[in-house]
Design an enzyme around this catalytic site. Structure first.
Site, short mmCIF file in Angstrom:
data_model
loop_
_atom_site.label_atom_id
_atom_site.label_comp_id
_atom_site.label_asym_id
_atom_site.label_seq_id
_atom_site.Cartn_x
_atom_site.Cartn_y
_atom_site.Cartn_z
N HIS A 230 0.85 -1.20 0.00
CA HIS A 230 0.00 0.00 0.00
C HIS A 230 0.88 1.26 0.00
O HIS A 230 0.62 2.21 -0.72
CB HIS A 230 -0.87 0.05 1.27
N LYS B 93 -15.24 -8.54 4.35
CA LYS B 93 -14.14 -8.77 5.30
C LYS B 93 -14.49 -8.31 6.71
O LYS B 93 -15.09 -7.25 6.90
CB LYS B 93 -12.89 -7.99 4.84
N ARG C 122 -1.94 -6.26 -8.22
CA ARG C 122 -0.82 -7.19 -8.06
C ARG C 122 -0.94 -8.38 -8.98
O ARG C 122 0.04 -8.86 -9.54
CB ARG C 122 -0.77 -7.72 -6.61
N SER D 106 -2.71 -7.74 3.07
CA SER D 106 -3.03 -7.61 4.50
C SER D 106 -3.44 -8.98 5.05
O SER D 106 -3.10 -9.33 6.18
CB SER D 106 -4.17 -6.62 4.70
O1 PNS Z 1 -8.48 -2.96 0.51
P1 PNS Z 1 -9.68 -3.58 -0.14
O2 PNS Z 1 -10.43 -4.44 0.84
O3 PNS Z 1 -9.35 -4.31 -1.42
O4 PNS Z 1 -10.64 -2.34 -0.55
C1 PNS Z 1 -11.93 -2.55 -1.11
C2 PNS Z 1 -12.77 -1.27 -0.98
C3 PNS Z 1 -12.89 -0.87 0.51
C4 PNS Z 1 -12.13 -0.14 -1.75
C5 PNS Z 1 -14.18 -1.58 -1.59
O5 PNS Z 1 -14.75 -2.67 -0.92
C6 PNS Z 1 -15.11 -0.36 -1.50
O6 PNS Z 1 -15.03 0.53 -2.32
N1 PNS Z 1 -15.95 -0.34 -0.46
C7 PNS Z 1 -16.89 0.75 -0.22
C8 PNS Z 1 -18.32 0.32 -0.55
C9 PNS Z 1 -18.57 0.37 -2.05
O7 PNS Z 1 -18.49 1.40 -2.67
N2 PNS Z 1 -18.90 -0.82 -2.60
C10 PNS Z 1 -19.25 -0.95 -4.01
C11 PNS Z 1 -18.06 -1.33 -4.89
S1 PNS Z 1 -18.55 -1.53 -6.57
#
Ligand code: PNS
Length: 156
Positions: free
Chosen positions: A17, A41, A86, A124
């Site tokens: 990150h 998660k 990645r 993570s």
């Molecule tokens: O670090 P991660 O877990 O890969 O991040 C994923 C994250 C938090 C960016 C994604 O789950 C997200 O945007 N969550 C907010 C809710 C949302 O907008 N969901 C719709 C995605 S199409």
């Protein structure tokens, strides 16, 4: 002024990150790290803990700020989203998110940076697994976060 958001769960922030956000900070005038909830998660660290760890790790990058948000990513003010890729598995997930987010908010663009090879295997999830089993994660996360992980698992 070009302002972008770098969203994620950051549970916890890894060197991968950090690499993406250091490189992203050179591309944009301002980069907001947004701690968001990933529906799939269950976090190890509270949002407050994650925010504190990130703030410490990015303290020397002047154009980076840390925020926490609830709700959809498209609700955030910047219309540029930065994400790192990645693997092919990341690509599949990112492609779906980028397409859906843009369908819901047409002015939103997602910009991708390829992970540096040194960080391409770090996540993570694996960092937590290694730390939870007593392994040394100091090569994968900033030193203060390695300490926090140790503390978290020794308290359990
Ligand atoms: O670090 P991660 O877990 O890969 O991040 C994923 C994250 C938090 C960016 C994604 O789950 C997200 O945007 N969550 C907010 C809710 C949302 O907008 N969901 C719709 C995605 S199409």
């Amino acid at each position: 002024m070009r302002k972008a958001v770098y969203p994620g769960s950051f549970d916890p922030l890894t060197n991968g990150h950090l690499d993406i956000l250091q490189r992203g900070a050179r591309l944009f005038d301002q980069l907001v790290i947004a701690i968001l909830q990933n529906g799939g998660k269950q976090p190890l660290f509270s949002v407050a803990e994650r925010r504190e760890m990130i703030a410490e790790a990015v303290a020397d990058i002047p154009n980076v700020a840390v925020e926490q948000f609830e709700g959809l990513l498209i609700g955030l003010e910047p219309n540029i989203v930065l994400r790192g890729i990645r693997t092919f598995a990341d690509y599949e997930f990112e492609q779906q998110m980028a397409v859906l987010n843009r369908q819901m908010r047409p002015d939103l663009e997602t910009v991708f940076l390829m992970a540096s090879p040194a960080h391409a295997a770090i996540s993570s999830r694996v960092v937590k697994e290694i730390a939870g089993l007593g392994g040394d994660v100091s090569a994968f996360v900033p030193p203060a976060i390695a300490q926090r992980l140790k503390g978290k698992f020794s308290a359990r």
